[in-house]
Design a protein around this motif. Sequence first.
Motif, PDB file in Angstrom:
ATOM      1  N   UNK A 208      60.443   7.696  79.273  1.00 25.72           N
ATOM      2  CA  UNK A 208      60.612   8.573  80.593  1.00 25.72           C
ATOM      3  C   UNK A 208      59.788   7.983  81.646  1.00 25.72           C
ATOM      4  N   UNK A 209      60.388   7.920  82.680  1.00 26.09           N
ATOM      5  CA  UNK A 209      59.581   7.826  84.032  1.00 26.09           C
ATOM      6  C   UNK A 209      59.241   9.062  84.896  1.00 26.09           C
ATOM      7  N   UNK A 210      57.840   9.116  84.906  1.00 31.25           N
ATOM      8  CA  UNK A 210      57.125  10.215  85.606  1.00 31.25           C
ATOM      9  C   UNK A 210      56.763   9.931  86.766  1.00 31.25           C
ATOM     10  N   UNK A 211      56.651  11.022  87.655  1.00 31.32           N
ATOM     11  CA  UNK A 211      55.756  10.847  88.903  1.00 31.32           C
ATOM     12  C   UNK A 211      54.816  12.106  88.877  1.00 31.32           C
ATOM     13  N   UNK A 212      53.493  11.406  89.410  1.00 27.12           N
ATOM     14  CA  UNK A 212      52.330  12.336  89.196  1.00 27.12           C
ATOM     15  C   UNK A 212      51.624  12.191  90.332  1.00 27.12           C
ATOM     16  N   UNK A 213      50.633  13.134  90.817  1.00 26.78           N
ATOM     17  CA  UNK A 213      49.657  12.954  91.819  1.00 26.78           C
ATOM     18  C   UNK A 213      48.100  13.266  90.987  1.00 26.78           C
ATOM     19  N   UNK A 214      47.175  12.021  91.593  1.00 28.14           N
ATOM     20  CA  UNK A 214      46.060  12.038  90.897  1.00 28.14           C
ATOM     21  C   UNK A 214      45.236  12.487  92.074  1.00 28.14           C
ATOM     22  N   UNK A 215      44.108  13.687  91.918  1.00 27.10           N
ATOM     23  CA  UNK A 215      43.194  14.041  92.962  1.00 27.10           C
ATOM     24  C   UNK A 215      41.684  13.307  92.929  1.00 27.10           C
ATOM     25  N   UNK A 216      41.485  13.047  93.916  1.00 23.90           N
ATOM     26  CA  UNK A 216      39.995  12.384  94.132  1.00 23.90           C
ATOM     27  C   UNK A 216      39.267  13.223  94.949  1.00 23.90           C
ATOM     28  N   UNK A 217      37.933  13.551  94.971  1.00 25.97           N
ATOM     29  CA  UNK A 217      37.096  14.175  95.751  1.00 25.97           C
ATOM     30  C   UNK A 217      36.541  12.849  96.618  1.00 25.97           C
ATOM     31  N   UNK A 218      36.183  13.234  97.948  1.00 23.32           N
ATOM     32  CA  UNK A 218      35.611  12.242  98.596  1.00 23.32           C
ATOM     33  C   UNK A 218      34.729  13.216  99.655  1.00 23.32           C
TER      34      UNK A 218
ATOM     35  N   UNK B 284      33.908  13.366  88.859  1.00 22.15           N
ATOM     36  CA  UNK B 284      34.690  12.823  88.042  1.00 22.15           C
ATOM     37  C   UNK B 284      33.378  12.044  86.999  1.00 22.15           C
ATOM     38  N   UNK B 285      33.566  12.040  85.694  1.00 26.97           N
ATOM     39  CA  UNK B 285      32.968  11.182  84.853  1.00 26.97           C
ATOM     40  C   UNK B 285      33.541   9.761  84.607  1.00 26.97           C
ATOM     41  N   UNK B 286      32.756   8.739  84.486  1.00 26.19           N
ATOM     42  CA  UNK B 286      33.363   7.506  84.388  1.00 26.19           C
ATOM     43  C   UNK B 286      32.374   6.699  83.046  1.00 26.19           C
ATOM     44  N   UNK B 287      33.028   6.176  82.320  1.00 30.09           N
ATOM     45  CA  UNK B 287      32.506   5.305  81.129  1.00 30.09           C
ATOM     46  C   UNK B 287      33.431   4.181  80.870  1.00 30.09           C
ATOM     47  N   UNK B 288      32.823   3.027  80.544  1.00 31.83           N
ATOM     48  CA  UNK B 288      33.753   1.874  80.139  1.00 31.83           C
ATOM     49  C   UNK B 288      34.186   2.088  78.943  1.00 31.83           C
TER      50      UNK B 288
ATOM     51  N   UNK C  44      47.561  18.676  84.595  1.00 33.73           N
ATOM     52  CA  UNK C  44      47.128  17.767  83.393  1.00 33.73           C
ATOM     53  C   UNK C  44      45.657  17.196  83.843  1.00 33.73           C
ATOM     54  N   UNK C  45      45.091  16.334  83.269  1.00 37.44           N
ATOM     55  CA  UNK C  45      43.726  15.458  83.439  1.00 37.44           C
ATOM     56  C   UNK C  45      44.146  14.165  82.852  1.00 37.44           C
ATOM     57  N   UNK C  46      43.530  13.333  83.799  1.00 38.06           N
ATOM     58  CA  UNK C  46      43.283  11.770  82.983  1.00 38.06           C
ATOM     59  C   UNK C  46      42.252  11.855  81.948  1.00 38.06           C
TER      60      UNK C  46
ATOM     61  N   UNK D 253      37.656   8.673  82.650  1.00 39.44           N
ATOM     62  CA  UNK D 253      37.906   9.247  83.945  1.00 39.44           C
ATOM     63  C   UNK D 253      38.737  10.552  83.651  1.00 39.44           C
ATOM     64  N   UNK D 254      37.867  11.633  84.013  1.00 37.22           N
ATOM     65  CA  UNK D 254      38.427  12.932  84.008  1.00 37.22           C
ATOM     66  C   UNK D 254      38.679  13.550  85.424  1.00 37.22           C
ATOM     67  N   UNK D 255      40.138  13.233  85.801  1.00 35.84           N
ATOM     68  CA  UNK D 255      40.536  13.885  87.082  1.00 35.84           C
ATOM     69  C   UNK D 255      41.723  14.759  86.738  1.00 35.84           C
TER      70      UNK D 255
END
Length: 103
Positions: free
Chosen positions: A50-60, A1-5, A28-30, A17-19
């Motif tokens: 439209x209301x959408x349901x989605x899964x965001x995946x994070x590595x740990x 993940x890359x993060x920058x304000x 898709x990606x964030x 954030x690219x997730x």
Amino acid sequence: MTAEKVNPIRGSERVKAVLPVSIDGIKAITRDVSSSGIFLELDSPIEPGKVVEFLVTLDSPSGELQISCQGEVVRAEEFEQSYGIATKILSMELLPLLNQEGS
């Protein structure tokens, strides 16, 4: 993940954030995330309202974490080769940890 304000234009501070994300089986990606919404980039358009349901995946270190979200599309954009949607988070739930064996 890359993060920058990102400069906060709206009420919540955004972080780049690219997730990986799955929306009804569509990959898709964030692009950025805040406490109230997520901007997603995907290959298919989704109309505002439209209301959408989605899964965001994070590595740990222990395996993958998935966050199950429900969001309302509040804005849609068309790019050269993809589409973007801004979603207002309606609900969010952390799913059980998936370790490398998938259990």
